[in-house]
Design an enzyme around this catalytic site. Structure first.
Site, PDB file in Angstrom:
ATOM      1  N   ASN A   7       0.862  -1.179   0.000  1.00  0.00           N
ATOM      2  CA  ASN A   7       0.000   0.000   0.000  1.00  0.00           C
ATOM      3  C   ASN A   7       0.900   1.230   0.000  1.00  0.00           C
ATOM      4  OD1 ASN A   7      -1.860   1.981   0.467  1.00  0.00           O
ATOM      5  ND2 ASN A   7      -2.758   1.034   2.287  1.00  0.00           N
ATOM      6  N   LYS A  14       3.523   0.660   2.912  1.00  0.00           N
ATOM      7  CA  LYS A  14       3.207  -0.380   3.904  1.00  0.00           C
ATOM      8  C   LYS A  14       3.224  -1.717   3.192  1.00  0.00           C
ATOM      9  CE  LYS A  14      -0.033   2.376   6.537  1.00  0.00           C
ATOM     10  NZ  LYS A  14      -1.372   2.811   6.356  1.00  0.00           N
ATOM     11  N   ARG A  88      -2.444  -1.776  -3.606  1.00  0.00           N
ATOM     12  CA  ARG A  88      -3.719  -1.118  -3.361  1.00  0.00           C
ATOM     13  C   ARG A  88      -3.784   0.167  -4.184  1.00  0.00           C
ATOM     14  NH1 ARG A  88      -5.412   2.436   1.766  1.00  0.00           N
ATOM     15  NH2 ARG A  88      -7.542   2.796   1.139  1.00  0.00           N
ATOM     16  N   HIS A 177     -12.845   2.317   0.425  1.00  0.00           N
ATOM     17  CA  HIS A 177     -12.719   1.222   1.404  1.00  0.00           C
ATOM     18  C   HIS A 177     -13.317  -0.087   0.881  1.00  0.00           C
ATOM     19  CE1 HIS A 177     -12.986   4.544   4.701  1.00  0.00           C
ATOM     20  NE2 HIS A 177     -11.730   4.254   4.463  1.00  0.00           N
ATOM     21  N   ASN A 206     -10.236   6.561  10.729  1.00  0.00           N
ATOM     22  CA  ASN A 206     -10.007   7.984  10.561  1.00  0.00           C
ATOM     23  C   ASN A 206     -10.830   8.461   9.362  1.00  0.00           C
ATOM     24  OD1 ASN A 206      -8.860  10.427  11.024  1.00  0.00           O
ATOM     25  ND2 ASN A 206      -7.047   9.964   9.803  1.00  0.00           N
ATOM     26  N   GLY A 207     -10.732   7.707   8.256  1.00  0.00           N
ATOM     27  CA  GLY A 207     -11.707   7.828   7.167  1.00  0.00           C
ATOM     28  C   GLY A 207     -12.822   6.846   7.488  1.00  0.00           C
ATOM     29  N   ARG A 236     -12.571  15.116   7.949  1.00  0.00           N
ATOM     30  CA  ARG A 236     -13.384  15.360   6.745  1.00  0.00           C
ATOM     31  C   ARG A 236     -14.833  15.611   7.156  1.00  0.00           C
ATOM     32  NH1 ARG A 236     -11.479   9.955   3.675  1.00  0.00           N
ATOM     33  NH2 ARG A 236      -9.503   9.951   4.767  1.00  0.00           N
ATOM     34  N   ARG A 280     -10.017   9.082  20.163  1.00  0.00           N
ATOM     35  CA  ARG A 280      -9.556   8.889  21.548  1.00  0.00           C
ATOM     36  C   ARG A 280      -9.446  10.239  22.261  1.00  0.00           C
ATOM     37  NH1 ARG A 280      -5.037   4.930  19.238  1.00  0.00           N
ATOM     38  NH2 ARG A 280      -5.214   6.563  17.673  1.00  0.00           N
ATOM     39  N   GLY A 326     -10.524   1.298  12.811  1.00  0.00           N
ATOM     40  CA  GLY A 326     -10.003   1.838  14.072  1.00  0.00           C
ATOM     41  C   GLY A 326     -11.039   2.137  15.143  1.00  0.00           C
ATOM     42  N   GLU A 379      -7.542  -5.617   5.101  1.00  0.00           N
ATOM     43  CA  GLU A 379      -7.458  -5.271   3.676  1.00  0.00           C
ATOM     44  C   GLU A 379      -6.257  -5.952   3.027  1.00  0.00           C
ATOM     45  OE1 GLU A 379      -8.023  -1.330   5.337  1.00  0.00           O
ATOM     46  OE2 GLU A 379      -8.977  -0.743   3.460  1.00  0.00           O
TER      47      GLU A 379
HETATM   48  P1  ADP Z   1      -7.384   5.010   8.702  1.00  0.00           P
HETATM   49  O1  ADP Z   1      -6.979   3.658   8.123  1.00  0.00           O
HETATM   50  O2  ADP Z   1      -8.577   5.616   8.054  1.00  0.00           O
HETATM   51  O3  ADP Z   1      -6.259   5.968   8.898  1.00  0.00           O
HETATM   52  P2  ADP Z   1      -7.917   3.465  11.132  1.00  0.00           P
HETATM   53  O4  ADP Z   1      -8.954   2.492  10.704  1.00  0.00           O
HETATM   54  O5  ADP Z   1      -6.552   2.971  11.415  1.00  0.00           O
HETATM   55  O6  ADP Z   1      -7.883   4.726  10.195  1.00  0.00           O
HETATM   56  O7  ADP Z   1      -8.479   4.187  12.440  1.00  0.00           O
HETATM   57  C1  ADP Z   1      -7.715   5.115  13.141  1.00  0.00           C
HETATM   58  C2  ADP Z   1      -8.592   5.780  14.179  1.00  0.00           C
HETATM   59  O8  ADP Z   1      -9.126   4.790  15.078  1.00  0.00           O
HETATM   60  C3  ADP Z   1      -7.858   6.745  15.070  1.00  0.00           C
HETATM   61  O9  ADP Z   1      -7.771   8.011  14.493  1.00  0.00           O
HETATM   62  C4  ADP Z   1      -8.727   6.754  16.314  1.00  0.00           C
HETATM   63  O10 ADP Z   1      -9.682   7.786  16.154  1.00  0.00           O
HETATM   64  C5  ADP Z   1      -9.462   5.436  16.294  1.00  0.00           C
HETATM   65  N1  ADP Z   1      -9.107   4.588  17.442  1.00  0.00           N
HETATM   66  C6  ADP Z   1      -8.081   3.736  17.557  1.00  0.00           C
HETATM   67  N2  ADP Z   1      -8.084   3.158  18.776  1.00  0.00           N
HETATM   68  C7  ADP Z   1      -9.132   3.660  19.462  1.00  0.00           C
HETATM   69  C8  ADP Z   1      -9.687   3.484  20.773  1.00  0.00           C
HETATM   70  N3  ADP Z   1      -9.142   2.648  21.645  1.00  0.00           N
HETATM   71  N4  ADP Z   1     -10.782   4.189  21.103  1.00  0.00           N
HETATM   72  C9  ADP Z   1     -11.343   5.044  20.240  1.00  0.00           C
HETATM   73  N5  ADP Z   1     -10.878   5.253  18.994  1.00  0.00           N
HETATM   74  C10 ADP Z   1      -9.792   4.585  18.602  1.00  0.00           C
END
Ligand code: ADP
Length: 391
Positions: A7, A14, A88, A177, A206-207, A236, A280, A326, A379
Site C-alpha cells: 500500500n 506499507k 492497493r 474502502h 479515521n476515514g 473530513r 480517543r 479503528g 485489507e
Molecule cells: P485510517 O486507516 O482511516 O487511517 P484506522 O482504521 O486505522 O484509520 O483508524 C484510526 C482511528 O481509530 C484513530 O484516528 C482513532 O480515532 C481510532 N481509534 C483507535 N483506537 C481507538 C480506541 N481505543 N478508542 C477510540 N478510537 C480509537
C-alpha cells in the site's frame, strides 16, 4: 507461494508478505517519510518490532531495502520466490470492478484516473513502477478501493447534476474502502454460513464509510466521488450542502484548492471540537467536560445512525450490522451510542459483550432484532488473496 501486499502513499509504503494459500503473515512493516527527510522504517518479524533510520529518497529505494530485509532475514532465499505483488489503488473509476494484473493499458488507466484521486493514484503508480524494477519476475496486480462498489445501480451512484457534466467529467459515486467492505462481506458469509445476506457494514476509522450489501454485492455506499462524502470523519466533513462551498469561497476569498483542504483536513471531529481528529482525544475531551468534544461526538454518532437507518430501509431490513476499522473495532462508547440510538429498530446492545477491543464477536443481546458484530478488517489479506487467485 509468497505474495507481497503493498500500500503506497505519497510518502509511505506499507507491506505484508504472506505465505499463500495459508494466509500466514511472514513479515510486515512500513516505510515512512519517503522523499521528505528523516525517513525510517519499521519491521515486524518473528514477534519483534525493529525501527531503522534510513535514507529513503524514493519508493524504489524503499523497495530495494525491503527486498534486502527479506533476503537477510531469510524470509525468501531469492527473488524468484516472490510470485506476486498486489498493490492497493484508491481509484479504479468505471474501468475496474475487480483486481487485475498490471499491464501497460491498466497503468495508463490508473494514470488517467489521477484527476479523481490526485493524492493517491500517483503514489500507487510510483509504487508499481518501483516494484517492477526491483522484482521484475513477480506478477503485479492492482486491487481497487472502488471495485467492490461498481455493482451500485445508476439511481444510487448518480448525482442530480446536469447529466452531460456527469458524463463528461465522470461525476458519480465511486465509494471507497471497497477492499475492507469486501473482506467483511466474505467473513460474514463464513460466520453466518450463508451468501444471501443483507449487511450494513460500518468501516469507521479515521476515514469512514458505510455500505449496504445484498447477496454479496454492494447496493449503496456513503462515500462519493471522493472519500470526503458521507459520514463525519476525523478531519473530513462528510455530507454538507454543496452551496456552502460557493458561499464560503466568496466570503473568505479562498481558492477551490484551499476550500478542498479545509473540507478534508480541518473539518469533521477536528473542525467541530477544535481539539483533535482522533476519537480517543475526543473521548478524553468529553471526560474532561469539553462541550465541543461532546457536540462533535453527538454529531458523529448521529450521522452513522442516519446512514444505518437509510440503508436499513433500502435493504428492507438486514441480517447484521458490522463495526470495523479503528473506531469501529476499538471504541466501545461509539458502538454503544450507535446501538442505543437504534433501539427503535429493536436493536438491543449487550454492554458486557461490547466491552472489548478488536475482537470478532456479537455485541447485541440474543433477543435483538438485528445482531451487531465487531469484525476486525484485513485489507492486506484481501489483496494477497486476490493476487494469489489471479496467479
Ligand atoms: P485510517 O486507516 O482511516 O487511517 P484506522 O482504521 O486505522 O484509520 O483508524 C484510526 C482511528 O481509530 C484513530 O484516528 C482513532 O480515532 C481510532 N481509534 C483507535 N483506537 C481507538 C480506541 N481505543 N478508542 C477510540 N478510537 C480509537
Amino acid at each position: 507461494m509468497k505474495i507481497l501486499s503493498v500500500n503506497c502513499g505519497s510518502s509511505s509504503l506499507k507491506f505484508q508478505m504472506y505465505e499463500m494459500p495459508e494466509e500466514k503473515v511472514l513479515i510486515s512493516g512500513v516505510f515512512e517519510r519517503i522523499g521528505i527527510g528523516e525517513s525510517f522504517y519499521t519491521i515486524k518479524f518473528n514477534g519483534e518490532k525493529t525501527k531503522v533510520e534510513a535514507t529513503l529518497d524514493n519508493h524504489k529505494t524503499a523497495f530495494e531495502i525491503l527486498i534486502k530485509e527479506l533476503l537477510d532475514r531469510k524470509v525468501v532465499a531469492n527473488l524468484d520466490e516472490i510470485k506476486g505483488i498486489g498493490h492497493r489503488v484508491v481509484q479504479g473509476g468505471t474501468y475496474f470492478d475487480k483486481t487485475v494484473v498490471v499491464d501497460e493499458d491498466v497503468l495508463a488507466k490508473i494514470e488517467e484516473l489521477c484527476v479523481l484521486a490526485p493524492l493517491h493514484n500517483p503514489a500507487a503508480i510510483i509504487g508499481i513502477n518501483a516494484a517492477k524494477e526491483v522484482v521484475p519476475g513477480a506478477v503485479q496486480t492492482v486491487v481497487f478501493d472502488t471495485a467492490f462498489h461498481q455493482t451500485m445501480a445508476e439511481e444510487n451512484y448518480l448525482y442530480a447534476l446536469p447529466y452531460d457534466w456527469c458524463e463528461k467529467y465522470r461525476i458519480r459515486r465511486y465509494g471507497a474502502h471497497g477492499t475492507s467492505h469486501k473482506y467483511i462481506t466474505k467473513r460474514m458469509s463464513e460466520l453466518l454460513n450463508r451468501d444471501d445476506l443483507k449487511l450494513i457494514i460500518c468501516h469507521i476509522g479515521n476515514g469512514a464509510s458505510i455500505s449496504a450489501v445484498k447477496d454479496g454485492k454492494c447496493v449503496n455506499t456513503s462515500m462519493g466521488l471522493t472519500p470526503n462524502a458521507g459520514l463525519i470523519m476525523g478531519s473530513r466533513c462528510g455530507d454538507i450542502d454543496a452551496t456552502i462551498l460557493t458561499y464560503l469561497m466568496d466570503k473568505e476569498n479562498i481558492s477551490a484548492k484551499e476550500m478542498d483542504r479545509i473540507l478534508n483536513k480541518e473539518s469533521g471531529l477536528l473542525g467541530i471540537s477544535g481539539v483533535s481528529s482522533d476519537s480517543r482525544d475526543i473521548e478524553d475531551g468529553i471526560a474532561a467536560g469539553n462541550v465541543r468534544c461532546e457536540l462533535a461526538q453527538t454529531m458523529y454518532v448521529k450521522r452513522i445512525v442516519d446512514y444505518i437507518a437509510k440503508y436499513y430501509v433500502e435493504l428492507e431490513g438486514c441480517d447484521a450490522i458490522v463495526f470495523t476499522a479503528g473506531v469501529g473495532e476499538n471504541s466501545k462508547n461509539t458502538r454503544m451510542q450507535v446501538m442505543e440510538r437504534l433501539a427503535v429498530l429493536g436493536i438491543k446492545p449487550d454492554s458486557e459483550a461490547n466491552d472489548v477491543r478488536g475482537e470478532e464477536r456479537v455485541i447485541t443481546a440474543t433477543d435483538s432484532t438485528v445482531p451487531c458484530y465487531i469484525v476486525p478488517t484485513d485489507e492486506e489479506v484481501m489483496i494477497a488473496r486476490d493476487t494469489y487467485e489471479l496467479i
